[in-house]
Design a protein around this motif. Structure first.
Motif, PDB file in Angstrom:
ATOM      1  N   ASN A  44      90.587  23.729  90.406  1.00 23.06           N
ATOM      2  CA  ASN A  44      89.258  23.624  90.215  1.00 23.06           C
ATOM      3  C   ASN A  44      88.717  24.966  89.355  1.00 23.06           C
ATOM      4  O   ASN A  44      87.915  25.134  88.441  1.00 23.06           O
ATOM      5  CB  ASN A  44      88.446  23.764  91.462  1.00 23.06           C
ATOM      6  CG  ASN A  44      88.471  22.292  92.085  1.00 23.06           C
ATOM      7  OD1 ASN A  44      88.996  21.299  91.513  1.00 23.06           O
ATOM      8  ND2 ASN A  44      88.273  22.388  93.412  1.00 23.06           N
ATOM      9  N   ALA A  45      89.354  26.072  89.583  1.00 26.17           N
ATOM     10  CA  ALA A  45      89.158  27.589  89.267  1.00 26.17           C
ATOM     11  C   ALA A  45      89.382  27.280  87.387  1.00 26.17           C
ATOM     12  O   ALA A  45      88.750  27.573  86.605  1.00 26.17           O
ATOM     13  CB  ALA A  45      89.822  28.312  89.796  1.00 26.17           C
ATOM     14  N   ALA A  46      90.644  26.699  87.265  1.00 29.86           N
ATOM     15  CA  ALA A  46      90.835  26.541  85.945  1.00 29.86           C
ATOM     16  C   ALA A  46      89.918  25.439  85.052  1.00 29.86           C
ATOM     17  O   ALA A  46      89.582  25.840  83.993  1.00 29.86           O
ATOM     18  CB  ALA A  46      92.506  25.858  85.942  1.00 29.86           C
ATOM     19  N   ASP A  47      89.623  24.458  85.718  1.00 30.38           N
ATOM     20  CA  ASP A  47      88.429  23.414  85.150  1.00 30.38           C
ATOM     21  C   ASP A  47      87.262  24.414  84.697  1.00 30.38           C
ATOM     22  O   ASP A  47      86.502  24.256  83.733  1.00 30.38           O
ATOM     23  CB  ASP A  47      88.477  22.382  85.872  1.00 30.38           C
ATOM     24  CG  ASP A  47      89.362  21.397  86.107  1.00 30.38           C
ATOM     25  OD1 ASP A  47      90.150  21.584  85.257  1.00 30.38           O
ATOM     26  OD2 ASP A  47      89.330  20.646  87.052  1.00 30.38           O
ATOM     27  N   ALA A  48      86.618  25.005  85.872  1.00 30.48           N
ATOM     28  CA  ALA A  48      85.593  26.019  85.579  1.00 30.48           C
ATOM     29  C   ALA A  48      85.810  26.966  84.428  1.00 30.48           C
ATOM     30  O   ALA A  48      84.636  26.946  83.713  1.00 30.48           O
ATOM     31  CB  ALA A  48      85.229  26.469  86.828  1.00 30.48           C
ATOM     32  N   SER A  49      86.860  27.673  84.502  1.00 33.61           N
ATOM     33  CA  SER A  49      87.309  28.605  83.459  1.00 33.61           C
ATOM     34  C   SER A  49      87.285  27.796  82.009  1.00 33.61           C
ATOM     35  O   SER A  49      86.525  28.609  81.038  1.00 33.61           O
ATOM     36  CB  SER A  49      88.544  29.077  83.709  1.00 33.61           C
ATOM     37  OG  SER A  49      88.535  29.963  84.896  1.00 33.61           O
ATOM     38  N   ALA A  50      87.727  26.824  81.821  1.00 34.44           N
ATOM     39  CA  ALA A  50      87.798  25.975  80.754  1.00 34.44           C
ATOM     40  C   ALA A  50      86.440  25.579  80.199  1.00 34.44           C
ATOM     41  O   ALA A  50      86.070  25.958  79.009  1.00 34.44           O
ATOM     42  CB  ALA A  50      88.834  25.075  80.650  1.00 34.44           C
ATOM     43  N   LEU A  51      85.367  25.099  81.215  1.00 35.28           N
ATOM     44  CA  LEU A  51      84.136  24.780  80.883  1.00 35.28           C
ATOM     45  C   LEU A  51      83.308  25.976  80.301  1.00 35.28           C
ATOM     46  O   LEU A  51      82.644  25.756  79.143  1.00 35.28           O
ATOM     47  CB  LEU A  51      83.769  23.917  82.095  1.00 35.28           C
ATOM     48  CG  LEU A  51      84.078  22.712  82.309  1.00 35.28           C
ATOM     49  CD1 LEU A  51      83.681  22.164  83.376  1.00 35.28           C
ATOM     50  CD2 LEU A  51      83.754  21.687  80.958  1.00 35.28           C
ATOM     51  N   ALA A  52      83.537  27.105  80.936  1.00 37.96           N
ATOM     52  CA  ALA A  52      82.859  28.245  80.851  1.00 37.96           C
ATOM     53  C   ALA A  52      83.047  28.909  79.284  1.00 37.96           C
ATOM     54  O   ALA A  52      82.066  29.271  78.660  1.00 37.96           O
ATOM     55  CB  ALA A  52      83.071  29.495  81.690  1.00 37.96           C
ATOM     56  N   ALA A  53      84.510  28.746  79.040  1.00 35.50           N
ATOM     57  CA  ALA A  53      84.782  29.264  77.784  1.00 35.50           C
ATOM     58  C   ALA A  53      84.431  28.426  76.740  1.00 35.50           C
ATOM     59  O   ALA A  53      83.971  28.645  75.660  1.00 35.50           O
ATOM     60  CB  ALA A  53      86.606  29.437  77.772  1.00 35.50           C
ATOM     61  N   ALA A  54      84.508  27.069  77.048  1.00 36.99           N
ATOM     62  CA  ALA A  54      84.006  26.043  75.791  1.00 36.99           C
ATOM     63  C   ALA A  54      82.476  26.025  75.793  1.00 36.99           C
ATOM     64  O   ALA A  54      81.979  26.086  74.616  1.00 36.99           O
ATOM     65  CB  ALA A  54      84.376  24.504  76.364  1.00 36.99           C
ATOM     66  N   PRO A  65      84.067  33.881  74.926  1.00 36.88           N
ATOM     67  CA  PRO A  65      84.558  32.740  75.562  1.00 36.88           C
ATOM     68  C   PRO A  65      85.767  33.197  76.623  1.00 36.88           C
ATOM     69  O   PRO A  65      85.615  32.561  77.810  1.00 36.88           O
ATOM     70  CB  PRO A  65      85.253  31.850  74.463  1.00 36.88           C
ATOM     71  CG  PRO A  65      84.478  32.259  73.410  1.00 36.88           C
ATOM     72  CD  PRO A  65      84.153  33.939  73.389  1.00 36.88           C
ATOM     73  N   CYS A  66      86.571  33.790  76.282  1.00 36.62           N
ATOM     74  CA  CYS A  66      87.539  34.399  77.291  1.00 36.62           C
ATOM     75  C   CYS A  66      87.207  35.307  78.412  1.00 36.62           C
ATOM     76  O   CYS A  66      87.771  35.027  79.433  1.00 36.62           O
ATOM     77  CB  CYS A  66      88.659  34.831  76.492  1.00 36.62           C
ATOM     78  SG  CYS A  66      89.737  33.815  75.494  1.00 36.62           S
ATOM     79  N   GLN A  67      86.028  36.072  78.042  1.00 36.44           N
ATOM     80  CA  GLN A  67      85.634  36.799  79.185  1.00 36.44           C
ATOM     81  C   GLN A  67      84.843  35.902  80.231  1.00 36.44           C
ATOM     82  O   GLN A  67      84.834  36.312  81.294  1.00 36.44           O
ATOM     83  CB  GLN A  67      84.508  37.768  78.489  1.00 36.44           C
ATOM     84  CG  GLN A  67      84.045  39.068  79.546  1.00 36.44           C
ATOM     85  CD  GLN A  67      83.162  40.022  78.565  1.00 36.44           C
ATOM     86  OE1 GLN A  67      82.600  39.762  77.606  1.00 36.44           O
ATOM     87  NE2 GLN A  67      83.495  41.170  79.122  1.00 36.44           N
ATOM     88  N   ALA A  68      83.966  34.744  79.572  1.00 39.44           N
ATOM     89  CA  ALA A  68      83.279  34.033  80.503  1.00 39.44           C
ATOM     90  C   ALA A  68      84.463  33.312  81.335  1.00 39.44           C
ATOM     91  O   ALA A  68      84.066  32.842  82.541  1.00 39.44           O
ATOM     92  CB  ALA A  68      82.503  32.947  79.593  1.00 39.44           C
ATOM     93  N   ALA A  69      85.707  32.898  80.755  1.00 39.75           N
ATOM     94  CA  ALA A  69      86.569  32.187  81.439  1.00 39.75           C
ATOM     95  C   ALA A  69      87.169  32.991  82.644  1.00 39.75           C
ATOM     96  O   ALA A  69      87.370  32.609  83.512  1.00 39.75           O
ATOM     97  CB  ALA A  69      87.611  31.678  80.485  1.00 39.75           C
TER      98      ALA A  69
END
Length: 112
Positions: A44-54, A65-69
């Motif tokens: 779930n953390a990986a999904d949220a991180s990818a969505l934040a970066a996208a 992007p990577c800071q948001a992730a």
């Protein structure tokens, strides 16, 4: 009492054996079930991180992007190990330590 002889206390020994087996089974099974739940949390953390970066790379959110992730992963209790951008698609890998295990997950997100 006639007829009992060598069976005196056999029920108590059986009860202690069953109790010991139950406790051992629980001691082994409980951490494994907790690891399965924690693995889902890492995903779930990986999904949220990818969505934040996208969202950030596409302009829907401000920042890098990577800071948001990394911030999204931190809120999920994990840390980013890799963040890659390919156009508007973000691929993020995260990990979290649980007991003696390093649980890892990867997710991709981008526009529909």
């Amino acid at each position: 009492m006639a007829g009992r002889g060598e069976q005196d206390g056999a029920g108590s020994v059986l009860a202690v054996g069953i109790l010991g087996a139950t406790l051992t089974f629980t001691a082994v099974l409980l951490p494994l079930l907790a690891a399965l739940a924690m693995n889902q949390s890492v995903q779930n953390a990986a999904d949220a991180s990818a969505l934040a970066a996208a969202d950030t790379v596409s302009g829907f959110a401000a920042g890098y992007p990577c800071q948001a992730a990394a911030e999204a992963a931190r809120l999920g209790g994990a840390s980013v190990t890799d963040c890659a951008l390919d156009g508007l698609i973000a691929t993020v890998s995260v990990q979290r330590r649980f007991l003696v295990f390093d649980l890892a997950a990867e997710a991709r997100a981008g526009p529909p």
